[in-house]
Design a protein around this motif. Structure first.
Motif, PDB file in Angstrom:
ATOM      1  N   GLU A   1      -7.935 -10.620  -3.604  1.00  0.00           N
ATOM      2  CA  GLU A   1      -7.805  -9.312  -2.908  1.00  0.00           C
ATOM      3  C   GLU A   1      -8.274  -9.856  -1.403  1.00  0.00           C
TER       4      GLU A   1
ATOM      5  N   HIS B   1       4.603  -3.999  -4.278  1.00  0.00           N
ATOM      6  CA  HIS B   1       3.213  -4.353  -4.713  1.00  0.00           C
ATOM      7  C   HIS B   1       2.222  -3.508  -3.490  1.00  0.00           C
ATOM      8  N   VAL B   2       2.713  -3.446  -2.235  1.00  0.00           N
ATOM      9  CA  VAL B   2       2.013  -2.554  -1.372  1.00  0.00           C
ATOM     10  C   VAL B   2       2.829  -1.520  -0.563  1.00  0.00           C
TER      11      VAL B   2
ATOM     12  N   SER C   1      -5.448  -2.778  -1.957  1.00  0.00           N
ATOM     13  CA  SER C   1      -5.124  -3.393  -1.051  1.00  0.00           C
ATOM     14  C   SER C   1      -5.523  -4.978  -0.996  1.00  0.00           C
ATOM     15  N   ARG C   2      -4.818  -5.823  -0.173  1.00  0.00           N
ATOM     16  CA  ARG C   2      -5.166  -7.037   0.005  1.00  0.00           C
ATOM     17  C   ARG C   2      -5.577  -7.427   1.481  1.00  0.00           C
TER      18      ARG C   2
ATOM     19  N   GLY D   1       2.981 -11.088   2.709  1.00  0.00           N
ATOM     20  CA  GLY D   1       2.568  -9.624   3.082  1.00  0.00           C
ATOM     21  C   GLY D   1       3.727  -9.160   3.003  1.00  0.00           C
TER      22      GLY D   1
ATOM     23  N   LEU E   1      -3.328 -16.098  -1.756  1.00  0.00           N
ATOM     24  CA  LEU E   1      -3.213 -14.979  -1.123  1.00  0.00           C
ATOM     25  C   LEU E   1      -2.402 -14.019  -2.391  1.00  0.00           C
TER      26      LEU E   1
ATOM     27  N   ILE F   1       2.348  -2.969   5.610  1.00  0.00           N
ATOM     28  CA  ILE F   1       1.673  -3.983   6.110  1.00  0.00           C
ATOM     29  C   ILE F   1       0.905  -3.641   7.628  1.00  0.00           C
TER      30      ILE F   1
ATOM     31  N   MET G   1       5.357  -9.064  -0.786  1.00  0.00           N
ATOM     32  CA  MET G   1       4.583  -8.301  -1.729  1.00  0.00           C
ATOM     33  C   MET G   1       5.072  -6.801  -1.140  1.00  0.00           C
TER      34      MET G   1
ATOM     35  N   PHE H   1      -1.166  -4.476   2.635  1.00  0.00           N
ATOM     36  CA  PHE H   1      -1.494  -5.936   2.865  1.00  0.00           C
ATOM     37  C   PHE H   1      -1.898  -6.090   4.402  1.00  0.00           C
TER      38      PHE H   1
END
Length: 335
Positions: free
Chosen positions: A144, A172-173, A271-272, A164, A140, A176, A167, A246
């Motif tokens: 990505e 990092h994001v 995004s992931r 999530g 995770l 969510i 991050m 995320f």
């Protein structure tokens, strides 16, 4: 080091003894637990006997079990030395890590064994409790687009939401987004009262439960109000491009092929995306193929997409859950 000595004594019948010495008696009390319940858990799981003698613990048992019990006690004492507590889940994790089957050379599980994997959230530090969970969490953070596939109770969604949140709080994001298909689990619930949120919230409750474990209530309410955290049915994803987010799709086995394609193509810059599901719990109408199965078949050869699999061995709910899953799996196998 946690342990001063670890010395096998002479043979006693078919059993041996390992003597472990702990320098801090206060931490040793925490290690043993109230009424020695922590020691009792290890004894029951491994079939050993643990006897306390002052600041020492004597472990009696067969070679393999004795060595594993000693390793579990050492790991838990190390944890106490770093200022953390020892709970039932921590004992379960150390026992499981020592019982995992050998990983194939070069496999994903082999790569992620040994090092400690932790997920930091606002309310708690989350640690994987099996090697498969550890490999999943690593995926995770590193990919990505990742899939987590396996039976209920293996932590697929819980760990994805934890990553999530981690991050998000580290920047990092920017947001969510949690989603799942609003499909009834074999029952007709009828017309639900209230507005759209009231109607879909029962389907989304497991996602709210996970978020409540990781974020303080007031902060979570504020983030939901400001749309920095969104929880929405899969149908609401159409037409969106999800950038710097995320994104988790839970219960993906209940997405149709077209819904899965629609969701996967929402992936935006920065995004992931995590897709979790259980192939044995498809609630789609008869004749409608599962988008999770199709995605697994079509995307498995793409190197930048990771697929992580769980079995009944990875169930971290009540021990009976693993036994129930194994019984159903055995029944489904052809004679």
């Amino acid at each position: 080091m946690a342990i001063g000595t670890l010395t096998p004594s002479q043979e006693q019948g078919s059993s041996h003894e390992a003597l472990l010495e702990f320098p801090d008696n206060r931490l040793l009390i925490d290690l043993c637990g109230e009424y020695d319940r922590n020691l009792a858990s290890i004894e029951q799981a491994l079939g050993v006997q643990i006897v306390r003698r002052g600041n020492q613990l004597s472990v009696l048992g067969e070679d393999g079990a004795r060595e594993q019990a000693a390793a579990v006690l050492a790991a838990l004492y190390d944890r106490l030395e770093t200022g953390r507590s020892v709970e039932a889940g921590d004992i379960d994790r150390e026992l499981r890590m020592g019982q995992e089957e050998p990983a194939e050379p070069g496999s994903q599980l082999e790569m992620f064994r040994g090092g400690k994997v932790e997920i930091k959230t606002r309310k708690k530090l989350v640690e994987p409790r099996t090697d498969a969970q550890k490999a999943y969490v690593q995926s995770l953070f590193e990919h990505e687009l990742a899939f987590g596939i396996g039976p209920a109770g293996t932590g697929k969604t819980y760990l994805a939401v934890a990553v999530g949140v981690s991050m998000f709080i580290t920047g990092h994001v920017d947001k969510i987004i949690l989603s799942r298909p609003a499909v009834e689990a074999g029952e007709k619930l009828g017309y639900l009262p209230g507005d759209m949120k009231d109607k879909v919230d029962p389907y989304m409750q497991p996602l709210y439960d996970a978020l409540n474990d990781f974020l303080p209530g007031k902060q979570l309410a504020k983030l939901l109000e400001e749309k920095q955290i969104e929880i929405a049915p899969l149908a609401f994803m159409r037409g969106r491009t999800l950038s710097n987010a995320f994104v988790v799709l839970d219960e993906a086995q209940n997405a149709t092929t077209m819904q899965m394609k629609m969701f996967l193509t929402r992936l935006g810059e920065g995004s992931r995306m995590v897709i979790t599901g259980d192939r044995s719990q498809v609630d789609l109408p008869r004749g409608v193929s599962s988008g999770l199965a199709d995605a697994e078949r079509l995307l498995k050869s793409i190197p930048k997409i990771s697929f992580n699999y769980f079995t009944a061995r990875d169930v971290v709910r009540h021990p009976l859950v693993a036994a129930i899953i194994e019984a159903y799996e055995a029944d489904e196998k052809p004679a």
